[in-house]
Design a protein around this motif. Structure first.
Motif, mmCIF file in Angstrom:
data_model
loop_
_atom_site.group_PDB
_atom_site.id
_atom_site.type_symbol
_atom_site.label_atom_id
_atom_site.label_comp_id
_atom_site.label_asym_id
_atom_site.label_seq_id
_atom_site.Cartn_x
_atom_site.Cartn_y
_atom_site.Cartn_z
ATOM 1 N N ARG A 160 -7.165 -0.290 -7.201
ATOM 2 C CA ARG A 160 -7.452 0.823 -6.277
ATOM 3 C C ARG A 160 -7.474 2.114 -7.084
ATOM 4 N N ASP A 202 -1.820 10.699 -2.097
ATOM 5 C CA ASP A 202 -2.102 9.642 -3.072
ATOM 6 C C ASP A 202 -2.353 10.199 -4.462
ATOM 7 N N CYS A 250 -1.520 8.616 9.006
ATOM 8 C CA CYS A 250 -1.366 7.396 8.231
ATOM 9 C C CYS A 250 0.109 6.991 8.176
ATOM 10 N N ASN A 251 0.495 6.309 7.086
ATOM 11 C CA ASN A 251 1.914 5.942 6.931
ATOM 12 C C ASN A 251 2.349 6.364 5.538
ATOM 13 N N THR A 260 7.977 9.297 1.967
ATOM 14 C CA THR A 260 7.764 10.682 1.544
ATOM 15 C C THR A 260 7.714 11.565 2.793
ATOM 16 N N ARG A 267 0.851 -1.198 0.000
ATOM 17 C CA ARG A 267 0.000 0.000 0.000
ATOM 18 C C ARG A 267 0.879 1.238 0.000
ATOM 19 N N GLY A 268 0.215 2.399 -0.242
ATOM 20 C CA GLY A 268 0.993 3.628 -0.381
ATOM 21 C C GLY A 268 1.229 3.887 -1.859
ATOM 22 N N ALA A 269 0.968 5.102 -2.309
ATOM 23 C CA ALA A 269 0.956 5.378 -3.741
ATOM 24 C C ALA A 269 2.201 4.897 -4.489
ATOM 25 N N ASN A 328 -5.516 12.347 0.227
ATOM 26 C CA ASN A 328 -4.698 11.548 1.127
ATOM 27 C C ASN A 328 -5.624 10.781 2.063
ATOM 28 N N LYS A 329 -5.016 9.940 2.909
ATOM 29 C CA LYS A 329 -5.811 9.100 3.795
ATOM 30 C C LYS A 329 -6.902 9.872 4.516
ATOM 31 N N GLN A 344 -2.857 2.373 9.899
ATOM 32 C CA GLN A 344 -1.524 2.456 9.301
ATOM 33 C C GLN A 344 -0.558 3.244 10.201
HETATM 34 C C1 LIG Z 1 3.518 7.808 0.174
HETATM 35 S S1 LIG Z 1 1.898 7.452 -0.250
HETATM 36 C C2 LIG Z 1 1.243 7.100 1.333
HETATM 37 C C3 LIG Z 1 -0.227 7.318 1.379
HETATM 38 O O1 LIG Z 1 -0.945 6.109 1.055
HETATM 39 C C4 LIG Z 1 -1.772 5.780 2.153
HETATM 40 O O2 LIG Z 1 -2.971 5.194 1.788
HETATM 41 P P1 LIG Z 1 -3.112 3.573 1.863
HETATM 42 O O3 LIG Z 1 -2.468 3.132 3.144
HETATM 43 O O4 LIG Z 1 -4.612 3.351 1.825
HETATM 44 O O5 LIG Z 1 -2.422 3.053 0.623
HETATM 45 C C5 LIG Z 1 -2.003 7.103 2.835
HETATM 46 O O6 LIG Z 1 -2.933 7.904 2.120
HETATM 47 C C6 LIG Z 1 -0.624 7.680 2.776
HETATM 48 O O7 LIG Z 1 -0.500 9.052 3.019
#
Ligand SMILES: CSC[C@H]1O[C@H](OP(=O)(O)O)[C@H](O)[C@@H]1O
Length: 344
Positions: free
Chosen positions: A87, A235, A155-156, A167, A44-46, A245-246, A194
């Motif tokens: 996604r 994202d 988030c992460n 990032t 996960r994470g962009a 973003n999250k 996260q």
């Molecule tokens: C560096 S992109 C991280 C970004 O992605 C996370 O979403 P997810 O855990 O659902 O993939 C979150 O929005 C983070 O800021």
């Protein structure tokens, strides 16, 4: 700990749904395993989603035994479509697949096996470039961090969300490396935690002081004067600087504004979508109700209760102090400054 690794023709993905309790890798021999891993947030994470999708396309292509190049191209295009729908919000997914498809379409020789190798090289390049991109964001971003700073993040947006140091957490790591006296406040980030599971884990590993809080504590933390700045990931960023973003990020941005705190977004240029004029055009993923009605596998809400579970929200550009990219720091007016950084 690598977010993912390419080993003997397979993609191994660190299963983030098991962290911090267990660090196990999923061995992806088929591209459909990568699709599942993206859907369930094992990866996960962009930026990490983009890199995983690129390797997923390589896995799909490698398994093809086409009669000729045209059949091969058509089959790989279908694999890209299947990966792209896993996604909707993180633009890096489509960005990476589009980049892989450009290589596919621009390949002039008829040798399909060589084309497969060329696609693998492109996936490796995407991964390697993200490593470097994180480093550069850290360099640009740490200059914005005071010598002594308590930083709230949501988030992460760390190494687990990317191929490199992260990032938002990449900026935090760079400030720590530069000898600055920083500490981190991590929102737990309901519903999938996260922040509680991943950001605290990364910070503890790096021995960067971190304090965990529930999402509803952020406002009072700021009111108590305990936060100096906010740094989050993204994202997808629209051309005008609106940031997806999250879920919960928008609320943190409003609180930061109320308390006169800088609100920074760290994201590579690959996360900026110049095809979307404003945040209104960003697709927001809605996820399964059970993510909200269950906690640690226990039902915590009445069976059948209605649920709203958007995985992201949109922070309007006017709440964003600066956007830290791998090409430099953009400040308002973002339509002009982001385009300038992109060389458009
Ligand atoms: C560096 S992109 C991280 C970004 O992605 C996370 O979403 P997810 O855990 O659902 O993939 C979150 O929005 C983070 O800021």
């Amino acid at each position: 700990m690598e977010t993912m690794r390419w080993v003997d023709g397979c993609l191994e993905i660190l299963d983030q749904t098991l962290l911090p309790g267990k660090a196990e890798y999923i061995k992806c021999e088929q591209y459909t395993t990568v699709c599942d891993a993206i859907c369930r947030l094992s990866v996960r994470g962009a930026p990490a989603i983009g890199a995983a999708a690129a390797y997923g396309l390589v896995l799909g292509a490698a398994a093809l035994k086409p009669a000729g190049k045209d059949e091969f191209i058509a089959a790989v295009e279908q694999i890209a479509r299947n990966l792209s729908v896993t996604r909707p919000t993180a633009v890096n997914l489509q960005w990476a697949l589009d980049r892989m498809l450009r290589v596919l379409h621009n390949y002039t020789s008829g040798n399909v096996e060589d084309l497969k190798e060329t696609l693998l090289r492109e996936a490796h390049a995407i991964y390697a470039e993200d490593l470097e991109s994180n480093r550069r964001m850290g360099e640009f971003g740490e200059k914005l961090v005071p010598t002594n700073a308590a930083i709230l993040t949501h988030c992460n947006a760390g190494a687990l969300a990317t191929a490199g140091i992260g990032t938002a957490l990449g900026v935090i790591r760079a400030a720590h490396q530069a000898g600055k006296n920083i500490s981190v406040y991590a929102d737990e980030t309901r519903p999938l935690l996260q922040g509680a599971r991943l950001t605290t884990w990364e910070m503890v590993q790096e021995k960067i002081p971190v304090t965990l809080l529930t999402d509803n504590m952020a406002g009072y933390l700021m009111a108590c004067g305990k936060v100096d700045l906010v740094i989050v990931g993204a994202d997808r960023i629209a051309a005008n600087g609106d940031v997806a973003n999250k879920i919960g990020t928008y609320g943190v941005a409003v609180l930061a504004k109320e308390h006169g705190l800088p609100f920074y977004v760290a994201a590579p240029m690959s996360t900026i979508d110049f095809n979307i004029a404003s945040g209104q055009g960003i697709p927001i993923e809605n996820r399964d109700d059970r993510e909200v009605t269950c906690f640690a596998g226990q039902q915590v809400a009445p069976e059948g209760v209605k649920v709203w579970n958007p995985a992201f929200d949109v922070t309007p550009a006017h709440l964003v102090t600066a956007i830290i990219t791998d090409r430099g720091v953009a400040r308002p007016p973002y339509t002009e400054t982001l385009a300038a950084l992109a060389g458009r």
